[in-house]
Design an enzyme around this catalytic site. Structure first.
Site, short mmCIF file in Angstrom:
data_model
loop_
_atom_site.label_atom_id
_atom_site.label_comp_id
_atom_site.label_asym_id
_atom_site.label_seq_id
_atom_site.Cartn_x
_atom_site.Cartn_y
_atom_site.Cartn_z
N GLU A 206 43.92 29.33 49.34
CA GLU A 206 44.60 28.34 50.16
C GLU A 206 44.04 28.51 51.57
O GLU A 206 44.01 29.64 52.09
CB GLU A 206 46.11 28.59 50.19
CG GLU A 206 46.82 27.54 51.05
CD GLU A 206 48.30 27.83 51.31
OE1 GLU A 206 48.75 28.96 51.04
OE2 GLU A 206 48.99 26.92 51.79
N ARG B 24 46.83 42.67 41.78
CA ARG B 24 46.11 42.56 43.04
C ARG B 24 45.74 43.94 43.57
O ARG B 24 46.32 44.95 43.21
CB ARG B 24 46.97 41.82 44.06
CG ARG B 24 48.26 42.53 44.39
CD ARG B 24 48.80 42.18 45.78
NE ARG B 24 48.24 40.98 46.31
CZ ARG B 24 48.85 39.78 46.28
NH1 ARG B 24 50.04 39.68 45.74
NH2 ARG B 24 48.28 38.75 46.82
N LYS C 286 49.15 38.31 53.99
CA LYS C 286 48.69 37.39 55.03
C LYS C 286 49.69 37.32 56.18
O LYS C 286 49.31 37.24 57.33
CB LYS C 286 48.55 35.98 54.43
CG LYS C 286 47.20 35.68 53.82
CD LYS C 286 47.12 34.21 53.44
CE LYS C 286 45.92 33.94 52.54
NZ LYS C 286 45.92 32.57 52.01
#
Length: 564
Positions: free
Chosen positions: A42, A269, A279
């Site tokens: 994204e 992850r 983020k």
RNA sequence: UGUCCUGUGGUGUAAUUGGCAACACGUCUGACUCUGAAUCAGAAGAGUCCAGGUUCGACCCCUGGCAGGACAACCA
């Protein structure tokens, strides 16, 4: 497609779970044996090393199985996404060494198609326009343990939903007044299946489609269908989407996709010790000024690591070595550091730099004489050549390399002791000069001409010191970077505490160093090993007569362990 | 007191469809060294979350626990 070599000579003895799945799918001739993956960021932030793992995985799997990998921007939320991020992401993927060829896609490329699909589902009675507020929807969704309640609009006539959806698109309604929802099961034990929102009204300008749309698809609706439209065979994502998989499949079922269906597979992850990866937290560090920006060399972002001096190859090898599985993991930074040292040792030119200088005078060396000595650029790779290093009577060495009262096993210089000056001569310390506070200001030595580097000499010493010629040395700013946090798991804090309390106040120390003159002409990005010290690279801030080096990381230092 | 996922040396990943646990990082020795780096040689470190069961034999299969994680944005 390019697949840069990882210089990884370890033989591949077993397959990871993704490779096994793909191998089986090929054996069963699913999708005609095709393998097509995608990396779907994204564009709302910079990529970090966790993304690097995903990039290596997706592009790596594709090339390993003779397939392709698309770059697809998941740009369905115009309020958060920006062109700046698209640009940085492309730069980072390219820098890592991967090529998506002409396959640069955007979820927004499919807005028309997605709209058609949505109309299809409405007509099929599988989607409806709901007029509850966000709060009402939230409240009626129930909790993981308590079933939700059905929307009063759930069974409205298909024609009515169709009309409303059309008018939503035309901009007749304000933000938040209506949504399109999939009609699944408000009693499902899986929260994702409780009539998830497919479209919301957002009168916002999109970085690519401009003002064409005022309704935007949600992730779940956009993602799987984008995979399908691109012919993706294996849609690899992280674990938190595991519970979304039934929904991913439901949409495909209801759209009556029979063949070549994409398949979602989840992996754990990457987590790295001594840093944070979310983020939101990284953004916080940037906005609050704890670091100088997304590409601050202390950041775990790809752009930060790049500026820090990490190599693409080292990141690829790292991604390969940490492997991939479904269990939560915490990789020790030591692993990353090992990968970088391994690569840098092989590839970076050597140079000498003195950080805490103390003057060393060779009393029996002729005044005014200068010798140009040869230094090997990279002993791991001697064919890369040599550079010239000026040697003279007055030098600087590292303060740490001299001790008046040496402990045992101290291989460096002390009164009466002998060491070699790298690429030059063996010297003996005769006496020192001190200032009024007792600090050593000059070390006086004798050199032995017959021990010149390259000459046969019986004299043996335990230690070798690096040095620079006082008259020829050039000054440089050096930014010494260290771990951003002081603890392995900064996010592991007590109730009410914040990960910021573990920020390392010494993660950046700015200092100066004296360099051998060969370093006068360097360009940003160039990497060096300062012998006996560490790996450094030239920062973009660097100028011809105002050099700036960043410390990538230090050399391993077993003396530090002994002397502790 | 719902659903799903995951439990193998300090860390990470293996064990190819059941044959007494391997590799990498790290750690510790020692050798070598004109980088106390690199390299080389070696060592220690898990009996596979627990308890039952099936089997000649279980990390692997079955049952039951326990632990950790994910899911309740009109974020992705």
């Amino acid at each position: 497609m390019t697949n840069p070599s990882n210089n990884n000579t370890e033989p591949k003895t077993s397959l990871n779970f993704l490779e096994q799945i793909i191998t089986n799918d090929i054996a069963e001739n699913k999708a005609g044996g095709r393998v097509h993956t995608r990396f779907p960021p994204e564009p709302n932030g910079y990529l970090h090393i966790g993304h690097a793992k995903s990039i290596c995985l997706n592009f790596g799997l594709a090339s390993q199985f003779n397939g392709k990998c698309n770059l697809r921007f998941d740009d369905t939320n115009p309020t958060k996404e920006e062109q700046e991020y698209v640009d940085s992401i492309k730069e980072d993927v390219r820098w890592l060494g991967f090529d998506w060829e002409e396959r640069e896609f955007y979820a927004s490329d499919y807005f028309d198609k997605l709209y058609e699909f949505a109309v299809f589902l409405i007509k099929k009675g599988k989607a409806y326009v709901c007029e509850m507020t966000a709060e009402e929807i939230g409240a009626s969704r129930g909790t993981p343990a308590v079933p939700g309640k059905e929307s009063p609009w759930r069974d409205r006539p298909v024609e009515e939903s169709l009309d409303l959806f059309d008018r939503m698109r035309k901009g007749e309604f304000p933000d938040g007044s209506k949504v399109l929802r999939a009609k699944i099961d408000m009693g499902s034990p899986n929260m994702q299946m409780r009539d998830p929102v497919m479209y919301r009204i957002l009168h916002a300008r999109h970085h690519r489609t401009g003002d064409n749309w005022c309704i935007y698809p949600m992730y779940d609706w956009a993602h799987g269908q984008s995979d399908y439209l691109e012919g993706i065979t294996h849609s690899v994502c992280t674990l938190e989407f595991e519970v979304h998989r039934p929904l991913y499949d439901w949409f495909l079922d209801e759209l009556e996709v029979k063949n070549d269906r994409p398949r979602q597979i989840e992996f754990a992850r990457l987590n790295l010790s001594y840093t944070v990866m979310s983020k939101r937290k990284l953004l916080g560090l940037v906005q609050e000024g704890h670091v100088a920006g997304w590409n601050d060399p202390r950041m775990p972002t790809i752009s930060g690591l790049r500026r820090r001096g990490y190599t693409p190859a080292s990141l690829r090898v790292f991604a390969d070595r940490v492997g991939v599985a479904k269990r939560e993991n915490m990789i020790e930074v030591g692993m990353l550091e090992h990968c970088v040292r391994e690569d840098l040792n092989r590839t970076s030119a050597r140079a000498m730099a003195v950080f805490n200088p103390v003057k060393l005078i060779i009393d029996n060396y002729p005044d005014g004489q200068v010798e140009e000595l040869k230094g090997i650029l990279n002993p791991e790779n001697p064919e890369t050549g040599t550079r010239l290093i000026p040697f003279s009577k007055t030098l600087y060495i590292e303060k740490d390399d001299f001790l008046e009262d040496p402990p045992k096993k101290f291989f460096r210089l002390f009164p009466g002791g002998e060491v070699r000056l790298k690429y030059a001569y063996i010297i003996r310390c005769d006496h020192v000069v001190k200032d009024e506070r007792g600090a050593v200001t000059e070390i006086h030595c004798t050199y032995f001409p017959e021990t010149k580097s390259g000459m046969q000499s019986d004299k043996k010493v335990k230690g070798t010191l690096h040095w620079v010629s006082a008259e020829h040395a050039i000054k440089s700013e050096v930014r010494l970077y260290d771990r951003l946090f002081t603890v392995p798991e900064p996010e592991d804090v007590e109730e009410g505490e914040d990960f910021r309390k573990h920020l390392n106040p010494d993660s950046l120390v700015v200092t100066t160093a004296l360099l051998e003159p060969a370093l006068a002409d360097v360009w940003p990005g160039q990497r060096f090993q300062f012998e006996r010290n560490g790996y450094y690279c030239v920062d973009p801030d660097s100028r011809q007569n105002a050099l700036v080096f960043n410390r990538t990381l230090s050399l391993r230092d077993s003396w530090a362990k002994i002397s502790r």
